[in-house]
Design a protein around this motif. Sequence first.
Motif, short mmCIF file in Angstrom:
data_model
loop_
_atom_site.label_atom_id
_atom_site.label_comp_id
_atom_site.label_asym_id
_atom_site.label_seq_id
_atom_site.Cartn_x
_atom_site.Cartn_y
_atom_site.Cartn_z
N SER A 170 -37.99 -24.41 43.29
CA SER A 170 -39.25 -23.76 43.66
C SER A 170 -39.94 -23.13 42.45
N ASP A 171 -39.20 -22.88 41.36
CA ASP A 171 -39.81 -22.35 40.14
C ASP A 171 -40.80 -23.34 39.53
N LEU A 172 -40.71 -24.61 39.90
CA LEU A 172 -41.59 -25.65 39.35
C LEU A 172 -42.74 -26.00 40.30
N LYS A 173 -42.79 -25.34 41.42
CA LYS A 173 -43.77 -25.68 42.45
C LYS A 173 -45.21 -25.66 41.93
N GLU A 174 -45.54 -24.74 41.06
CA GLU A 174 -46.91 -24.60 40.55
C GLU A 174 -47.16 -25.38 39.27
N MET B 59 -41.02 -31.40 46.50
CA MET B 59 -42.09 -30.64 45.85
C MET B 59 -42.82 -31.39 44.75
N VAL B 60 -42.48 -32.67 44.50
CA VAL B 60 -43.02 -33.36 43.33
C VAL B 60 -44.25 -34.22 43.60
N SER B 61 -44.67 -34.32 44.82
CA SER B 61 -45.83 -35.16 45.12
C SER B 61 -47.04 -34.72 44.31
N GLY B 62 -47.66 -35.68 43.60
CA GLY B 62 -48.84 -35.40 42.79
C GLY B 62 -48.54 -34.87 41.40
N LYS B 63 -47.29 -34.66 41.06
CA LYS B 63 -46.94 -34.12 39.75
C LYS B 63 -46.63 -35.25 38.76
N GLN B 64 -46.80 -34.94 37.46
CA GLN B 64 -46.42 -35.85 36.39
C GLN B 64 -45.09 -35.36 35.84
N ILE B 65 -44.11 -36.25 35.81
CA ILE B 65 -42.78 -35.86 35.39
C ILE B 65 -42.28 -36.80 34.30
N GLY B 66 -41.77 -36.23 33.24
CA GLY B 66 -41.08 -37.00 32.21
C GLY B 66 -39.59 -36.93 32.50
N LEU B 67 -38.91 -38.05 32.39
CA LEU B 67 -37.47 -38.10 32.59
C LEU B 67 -36.83 -38.60 31.31
N PHE B 68 -35.70 -38.00 30.94
CA PHE B 68 -35.00 -38.47 29.75
C PHE B 68 -33.52 -38.19 29.88
N GLY B 69 -32.73 -38.95 29.15
CA GLY B 69 -31.29 -38.74 29.14
C GLY B 69 -30.57 -39.78 28.32
N SER B 70 -29.31 -39.50 28.12
CA SER B 70 -28.48 -40.42 27.34
C SER B 70 -27.34 -40.96 28.21
N TYR B 71 -26.73 -41.99 27.70
CA TYR B 71 -25.62 -42.61 28.41
C TYR B 71 -24.64 -43.16 27.39
N GLY B 72 -23.41 -43.38 27.83
CA GLY B 72 -22.38 -43.90 26.93
C GLY B 72 -22.00 -45.33 27.22
N TRP B 73 -22.32 -45.79 28.41
CA TRP B 73 -22.02 -47.16 28.82
C TRP B 73 -22.92 -47.50 30.00
N GLY B 74 -22.88 -48.73 30.44
CA GLY B 74 -23.67 -49.14 31.60
C GLY B 74 -25.01 -49.73 31.21
#
Length: 134
Positions: free
Chosen positions: A36-40, A71-86
Motif C-alpha cells: 500500500s506504500d506504493l499505491k500513489e 494495486m498496479v493497474s495503470g502503473k509503469q513498473i520496471g522489473l529487474f533481477g539476476s539468476y544463476g541458472w535456468g
Amino acid sequence: MFIGVEQEILKKWQILWLKLKGKTPEVLDVSLLKPSDLKEEDKFALGCPSMGAEQLEEGYMEPFVSELESMVSGKQIGLFGSYGWGNCEWMRDWEERMQNAGATIIGGEGITAMEDPNEEAKDECIELGKTLAE
C-alpha cells in the motif's frame, strides 16, 4: 523508487541514477514496507533474484508482489533481477503477472542478468533509471 531484495544491484542502480539525472533515488528493502506504500506512485522498479525453481524470493518478495497485484493497474513498473541458472522463466512469469494486473512493464520486459550484470544489462538499467527519473 527502487524496491527489492537484491541490495547489491539496488546500490548499483542508485549510483547510475545519481550520475544520470542528479536525482537521489529512494532505495527500499521490500521487507520494510507494505504494498500500500506504493499505491500513489505512478512508476517504480522492483528487483528480485530468481530463487529455487525459477521463482521470486518467497519470504518477502512473493507475498509483497501478490498483495501489490491488486494495486498496479495503470502503473509503469520496471522489473529487474539476476539468476544463476535456468532460462529466465521467473521473469517472464513476473512480467505476465504484472501485465495481467494492468501494469505496463517499462521497456516492454524485465531486465535480467546471469549472476552480475553485463554491459547490456547495465545499459538497460540506465535507460530504466532515465524513465523513472522523468
